[in-house]
Design a protein around this motif. Sequence first.
Motif, PDB file in Angstrom:
ATOM      1  N   HIS A  43      -4.701   1.209   1.694  1.00 41.07           N
ATOM      2  CA  HIS A  43      -4.289   2.541   1.242  1.00 41.07           C
ATOM      3  C   HIS A  43      -5.113   3.642   1.911  1.00 41.07           C
ATOM      4  O   HIS A  43      -4.568   4.638   2.381  1.00 41.07           O
ATOM      5  N   LYS A  44      -6.429   3.478   1.963  1.00 38.38           N
ATOM      6  CA  LYS A  44      -7.320   4.508   2.500  1.00 38.38           C
ATOM      7  C   LYS A  44      -7.788   4.169   3.919  1.00 38.38           C
ATOM      8  O   LYS A  44      -7.896   3.008   4.299  1.00 38.38           O
ATOM      9  N   GLN A  90      -2.859   2.425  -4.628  1.00 42.69           N
ATOM     10  CA  GLN A  90      -4.319   2.392  -4.566  1.00 42.69           C
ATOM     11  C   GLN A  90      -4.877   0.964  -4.651  1.00 42.69           C
ATOM     12  O   GLN A  90      -5.999   0.704  -4.223  1.00 42.69           O
ATOM     13  N   ASP A  92       0.340  -0.087  -7.912  1.00 45.65           N
ATOM     14  CA  ASP A  92      -0.010   1.269  -7.514  1.00 45.65           C
ATOM     15  C   ASP A  92      -0.583   1.170  -6.097  1.00 45.65           C
ATOM     16  O   ASP A  92      -1.387   0.288  -5.806  1.00 45.65           O
ATOM     17  N   GLU A 103      -9.285   2.032  -8.706  1.00 45.04           N
ATOM     18  CA  GLU A 103     -10.147   2.422  -7.584  1.00 45.04           C
ATOM     19  C   GLU A 103      -9.472   1.967  -6.308  1.00 45.04           C
ATOM     20  O   GLU A 103      -9.100   0.802  -6.171  1.00 45.04           O
ATOM     21  N   ALA A 104      -9.281   2.880  -5.347  1.00 45.34           N
ATOM     22  CA  ALA A 104      -8.457   2.617  -4.175  1.00 45.34           C
ATOM     23  C   ALA A 104      -9.067   1.576  -3.260  1.00 45.34           C
ATOM     24  O   ALA A 104     -10.288   1.486  -3.104  1.00 45.34           O
ATOM     25  N   GLY A 156      -7.842  -2.755  -3.809  1.00 43.10           N
ATOM     26  CA  GLY A 156      -8.384  -1.894  -4.853  1.00 43.10           C
ATOM     27  C   GLY A 156      -8.593  -2.711  -6.114  1.00 43.10           C
ATOM     28  O   GLY A 156      -8.280  -3.895  -6.177  1.00 43.10           O
ATOM     29  N   SER A 158       0.807  -1.226   0.000  1.00 37.98           N
ATOM     30  CA  SER A 158       0.000   0.000   0.000  1.00 37.98           C
ATOM     31  C   SER A 158       0.835   1.268   0.000  1.00 37.98           C
ATOM     32  O   SER A 158       0.332   2.356   0.275  1.00 37.98           O
ATOM     33  N   GLN A 190     -15.196   4.492   3.373  1.00 37.67           N
ATOM     34  CA  GLN A 190     -14.061   5.397   3.496  1.00 37.67           C
ATOM     35  C   GLN A 190     -14.425   6.558   4.411  1.00 37.67           C
ATOM     36  O   GLN A 190     -15.492   7.173   4.281  1.00 37.67           O
TER      37      GLN A 190
END
Length: 389
Positions: free
Chosen positions: A263-264, A258, A256, A375-376, A383, A191, A273
């Motif tokens: 990641h989020k 994401q 990536d 898309e994260a 993702g 991540s 989120q």
Amino acid sequence: MNRYYVDLHIHIGRTLTGKPVKITGAKSLTFSNIIEHARHEKGLNMIGIIDSQSPEVILEMESLMDRGLIDEHPDGGLVFGDLTVIPGSEIEIYDDQCNGPIHVLCYFPTLTIMKEFSNWLSANMKNVQLSSQRVYVTGLELQKKVKTLGGIFIPAHVFTPFKSLYGKGVKKSLTEVFDPALIDGIELGLSSDTKMADQLEELHAYTFVTNSDAHSLQKIAREYQVMAMKEPSFKELQKALKQEDGRKVIANYGLDPQLGKYHKTVCAECLNQVNEEEEICNQCGQSKIIKGVADRIHELKTADGSPPGRPPYIHQVPLEFIPGLGPRMLEKLIDHFGSEMAVLHEVPYEALQEVVPQKIVDLILKAREGNLHLEAGGGGKYGKIALQL
């Protein structure tokens, strides 16, 4: 100097007798299956198998050596054709200096030294047979033991929210737990990438490694690096991590951020989120929040930009992530071109067109270039690629 594909974090799922090693790992992840798959399917040149301290895994390695199927390289590592295996171990520390548990990776040049390390672990660990177990010594004691044995010490997946250096392991700095001089590299994890990690100035001194943390054969080499070395051996790996005599990491290849699972920042219950400062999920009302890697790094930020000479981090999507490229088509590609590394790095556009549909060819090229729309992910959910041709 030669170029080699390297993935230094692969788990053992089961021993040959069926005993679990990494309980969450696939049953097909035996030592023998891993080296066959990494060499013939993935096209890797060097791998780290990080459950090599497990006594039954050691017995399997010894059996393969006795039968002449693998040999020890004079400069360290186990040689299987054009693949070199670096025996390693993932270990959890949680001493009085830690804010939370931390996973680290320890690598050794020979099977004899790995056996010595395994015996030492068995005196300081409840179950040396299993992967990623807690060792009841301090982080500094573990570092010194690894160095006494001539090993390599690398903190693992340093930004993931659970069981990592910056996730919960330290409040702000690695110096809270470790001697910085006894660290040989930093594993980024799925991540984060180089641009994110270099926001921490204390990491500028280290080589970054990007590894798969594979829990199945298919996940091997979802992240990896290309290294410049004279040959694939333990000694050359040490030099590459220290950037000595022209040995170095040429490029890191990874998802990536994401696409990573953490990641989020999200609600642990519904994966909605949420903002970093929120204490309650506005969707389900639960209060358990999993802080994402991006927010944690922003919290720790002490620098802008990477140090001179930092190799590029290339956002490359593994073939298995590509929509429409199922197992049968992937097998067809590998049978035709030799390995996944060949498909990702070497096969020309026109040659791909002869084997798979045009839409898959276009996606493979976009994956090479890092041009797929993402898309994260967050909270343990990967993702995904949004299909936009």
